[in-house]
Design a protein around this motif. Structure first.
Motif, PDB file in Angstrom:
ATOM      1  N   ALA A  19       0.848  -1.206   0.000  1.00 54.45           N
ATOM      2  CA  ALA A  19       0.000   0.000   0.000  1.00 54.45           C
ATOM      3  C   ALA A  19       0.879   1.250   0.000  1.00 54.45           C
ATOM      4  CB  ALA A  19      -0.921   0.009   1.221  1.00 54.45           C
ATOM      5  N   SER A  21       0.302   3.828   1.587  1.00 53.86           N
ATOM      6  CA  SER A  21       0.274   4.471   2.917  1.00 53.86           C
ATOM      7  C   SER A  21       1.620   4.387   3.627  1.00 53.86           C
ATOM      8  CB  SER A  21      -0.829   3.862   3.790  1.00 53.86           C
ATOM      9  OG  SER A  21      -0.770   2.455   3.697  1.00 53.86           O
ATOM     10  N   VAL A  22       2.496   3.493   3.169  1.00 55.58           N
ATOM     11  CA  VAL A  22       3.811   3.344   3.806  1.00 55.58           C
ATOM     12  C   VAL A  22       4.564   4.675   3.860  1.00 55.58           C
ATOM     13  CG1 VAL A  22       5.024   2.654   1.667  1.00 55.58           C
ATOM     14  CG2 VAL A  22       5.898   1.933   3.886  1.00 55.58           C
ATOM     15  N   PRO A  48      -2.954  -3.724   4.609  1.00 56.69           N
ATOM     16  CA  PRO A  48      -2.365  -4.973   4.102  1.00 56.69           C
ATOM     17  C   PRO A  48      -0.903  -5.208   4.479  1.00 56.69           C
ATOM     18  CG  PRO A  48      -2.435  -3.351   2.342  1.00 56.69           C
ATOM     19  CD  PRO A  48      -3.083  -2.699   3.544  1.00 56.69           C
ATOM     20  N   TRP A  51       3.055  -0.671   6.693  1.00 55.39           N
ATOM     21  CA  TRP A  51       3.719  -0.030   7.842  1.00 55.39           C
ATOM     22  C   TRP A  51       4.535  -1.062   8.626  1.00 55.39           C
ATOM     23  CZ3 TRP A  51       1.146   4.344  11.142  1.00 55.39           C
ATOM     24  CH2 TRP A  51       0.787   5.404  10.301  1.00 55.39           C
ATOM     25  N   VAL A  68      -1.656  -5.745  14.118  1.00 58.70           N
ATOM     26  CA  VAL A  68      -3.007  -6.151  14.547  1.00 58.70           C
ATOM     27  C   VAL A  68      -4.029  -5.540  13.581  1.00 58.70           C
ATOM     28  CG1 VAL A  68      -4.684  -6.076  16.454  1.00 58.70           C
ATOM     29  CG2 VAL A  68      -2.212  -6.035  16.968  1.00 58.70           C
ATOM     30  N   ASP A  69      -4.961  -6.343  13.101  1.00 62.91           N
ATOM     31  CA  ASP A  69      -6.005  -5.799  12.220  1.00 62.91           C
ATOM     32  C   ASP A  69      -7.228  -6.721  12.247  1.00 62.91           C
ATOM     33  OD1 ASP A  69      -5.690  -3.591   9.644  1.00 62.91           O
ATOM     34  OD2 ASP A  69      -7.461  -4.883   9.651  1.00 62.91           O
ATOM     35  N   TYR A  89      -7.369  -9.363  14.905  1.00 59.75           N
ATOM     36  CA  TYR A  89      -8.068  -9.039  16.143  1.00 59.75           C
ATOM     37  C   TYR A  89      -8.692  -7.660  16.052  1.00 59.75           C
ATOM     38  CZ  TYR A  89      -8.063 -11.611  20.525  1.00 59.75           C
ATOM     39  OH  TYR A  89      -8.398 -12.446  21.548  1.00 59.75           O
ATOM     40  N   ASP A  90      -9.774  -7.459  16.784  1.00 53.12           N
ATOM     41  CA  ASP A  90     -10.392  -6.134  16.888  1.00 53.12           C
ATOM     42  C   ASP A  90      -9.721  -5.397  18.049  1.00 53.12           C
ATOM     43  OD1 ASP A  90     -12.059  -3.949  17.338  1.00 53.12           O
ATOM     44  OD2 ASP A  90     -13.896  -5.093  16.985  1.00 53.12           O
ATOM     45  N   ALA A 115      -8.417   3.233  10.345  1.00 50.29           N
ATOM     46  CA  ALA A 115      -9.429   4.115   9.775  1.00 50.29           C
ATOM     47  C   ALA A 115     -10.765   3.411   9.938  1.00 50.29           C
ATOM     48  CB  ALA A 115      -9.139   4.328   8.302  1.00 50.29           C
TER      49      ALA A 115
HETATM   50  C1  LIG Z   1      -5.599   2.493   6.000  1.00 48.88           C
HETATM   51  S1  LIG Z   1      -5.667   0.806   6.480  1.00 48.88           S
HETATM   52  C2  LIG Z   1      -4.041   0.529   7.117  1.00 48.88           C
HETATM   53  C3  LIG Z   1      -2.955   0.426   6.073  1.00 48.88           C
HETATM   54  C4  LIG Z   1      -1.640  -0.073   6.648  1.00 48.88           C
HETATM   55  N1  LIG Z   1      -1.076   0.913   7.572  1.00 48.88           N
HETATM   56  C5  LIG Z   1      -0.603  -0.353   5.585  1.00 48.88           C
HETATM   57  O1  LIG Z   1       0.304   0.488   5.444  1.00 48.88           O
HETATM   58  O2  LIG Z   1      -0.671  -1.384   4.924  1.00 48.88           O
HETATM   59  C6  LIG Z   1      -6.656   0.874   7.926  1.00 48.88           C
HETATM   60  C7  LIG Z   1      -6.879  -0.464   8.601  1.00 48.88           C
HETATM   61  O3  LIG Z   1      -7.491  -0.243   9.894  1.00 48.88           O
HETATM   62  C8  LIG Z   1      -8.179  -1.442  10.227  1.00 48.88           C
HETATM   63  N2  LIG Z   1      -9.101  -1.253  11.375  1.00 48.88           N
HETATM   64  C9  LIG Z   1     -10.164  -0.416  11.456  1.00 48.88           C
HETATM   65  N3  LIG Z   1     -10.808  -0.595  12.623  1.00 48.88           N
HETATM   66  C10 LIG Z   1     -10.134  -1.563  13.314  1.00 48.88           C
HETATM   67  C11 LIG Z   1     -10.327  -2.211  14.571  1.00 48.88           C
HETATM   68  N4  LIG Z   1     -11.370  -1.888  15.358  1.00 48.88           N
HETATM   69  N5  LIG Z   1      -9.449  -3.158  14.964  1.00 48.88           N
HETATM   70  C12 LIG Z   1      -8.400  -3.500  14.158  1.00 48.88           C
HETATM   71  N6  LIG Z   1      -8.165  -2.930  12.925  1.00 48.88           N
HETATM   72  C13 LIG Z   1      -9.025  -1.983  12.513  1.00 48.88           C
HETATM   73  C14 LIG Z   1      -8.893  -1.786   8.914  1.00 48.88           C
HETATM   74  O4  LIG Z   1      -9.274  -3.152   8.886  1.00 48.88           O
HETATM   75  C15 LIG Z   1      -7.829  -1.411   7.863  1.00 48.88           C
HETATM   76  O5  LIG Z   1      -7.144  -2.552   7.412  1.00 48.88           O
END
Ligand SMILES: C[S@@+](CC[C@H](N)C(=O)[O-])C[C@H]1O[C@@H](n2cnc3c(N)ncnc32)[C@H](O)[C@@H]1O
Length: 203
Positions: A19, A21-22, A48, A51, A68-69, A89-90, A115
Motif C-alpha cells: 500500500a 500508505s507506507v 495490508p 507499515w 493487529v487488524d 483481532y479487533d 481508519a
Molecule cells: C488504512 S488501512 C491501514 C494500512 C496499513 N497501515 C498499511 O500500510 O498497509 C486501515 C486499517 O485499519 C483497520 N481497522 C479499522 N478498525 C479496526 C479495529 N477496530 N481493529 C483492528 N483494525 C481496525 C482496517 O481493517 C484497515 O485494514
C-alpha cells in the motif's frame, strides 16, 4: 491530484509495499527518527501490511513487530528484518491487552493507521476516528514503555483540538503531522506523541 496519487501508488509497487500508505510513516520517520534498531513495535490497523514491513526493516533482526487488524494479514518475515507477528483481532476486544502482555513485555512504539469504515457522514466518521485514537491511548497505557512513542492517524473535525488536548498529559511532546504523501484534501493527520509518561506518573 490523480497524478500525485499515482506517483505514490507506483512508488509503492516499485518498492514492493502492498500500500502507498507506507510513505506516511516513512516521511515521519525520516524527519523525527522515532523507529530504531532492536525495538518492539506494535502496529494497529496493519492490513495490508506496509507499515509493519517498513517498521521491521528499521527495527532489524533484533527487533519485533506485531501487526493487529480486523483483516488477516500474512506476509512472511523478510530476513534480516525484524520478525513480524500478524494478529487478526479487533482493537476493541477486552482481552487484547492481556493477550499481548502475555507474549511481549511492552513496546517502544505504538503505531496506528486505523481508519473506521466510512459511513457517508463526515461527522460520524470523525467521531469513529476519535474513538479509535482514544482506544489507542488506552492500549498505550497498558503496553507502551516509559518514554515510548505513539504515531497515530486521526480524521480532523470539530472535536480534533479537544482530542489533541486529551493526548497531551500522556506525552512530553505532541506534534500534529501532515505528510506530503497524504492527500491535501483529506482530513487525515497523524498525532506524534513522544516520551510517553505512564499513568502512575500523572498523579
Ligand atoms: C488504512 S488501512 C491501514 C494500512 C496499513 N497501515 C498499511 O500500510 O498497509 C486501515 C486499517 O485499519 C483497520 N481497522 C479499522 N478498525 C479496526 C479495529 N477496530 N481493529 C483492528 N483494525 C481496525 C482496517 O481493517 C484497515 O485494514
Amino acid at each position: 491530484m490523480r497524478k500525485y496519487q499515482d506517483f505514490y501508488f507506483k512508488k509503492a509497487k516499485k518498492d514492493n509495499y502492498p500500500a502507498r500508505s507506507v510513505y506516511k510513516l516513512e516521511e515521519a520517520q525520516q524527519k523525527y527518527k522515532f523507529l530504531k534498531k532492536g525495538q518492539r513495535i506494535i502496529d494497529f490497523g496493519c492490513h495490508p501490511g506496509s507499515w509493519s514491513l517498513y517498521a521491521a526493516s528499521i527495527a532489524g533482526e533484533k527487533g519485533t513487530v506485531v501487526g493487529v487488524d480486523l483483516q488477516a494479514t500474512d506476509i512472511p518475515t523478510q530476513k534480516p528484518n525484524a520478525e513480524i507477528h500478524w494478529l487478526c483481532y479487533d482493537v476493541y476486544a477486552d482481552d487484547l491487552p492481556a493477550l499481548l502482555k502475555k507474549q511481549w513485555p511492552g513496546f517502544h512504539v505504538v503505531l496506528s493507521d486505523m481508519a473506521p469504515r466510512t459511513t457517508g457522514s463526515q461527522y460520524a466518521d470523525h467521531q469513529h476516528s476519535l474513538r479509535l485514537v482514544r482506544r489507542v491511548l488506552e492500549l498505550a497505557q497498558e503496553l507502551l514503555h516509559e518514554n515510548g512513542t505513539m504515531y497515530c492517524k486521526v480524521f480532523q473535525g470539530e472535536d480534533f483540538p479537544a482530542l489533541v488536548e486529551e493526548c497531551k498529559p500522556y506525552f512530553k511532546t505532541i506534534k500534529v503531522v501532515k505528510p506530503k504523501s497524504s492527500r491535501q484534501e483529506s482530513r487525515e493527520v497523524f498525532i506524534l506523541g513522544r516520551n510517553f509518561i505512564p499513568v502512575r506518573k500523572h498523579i
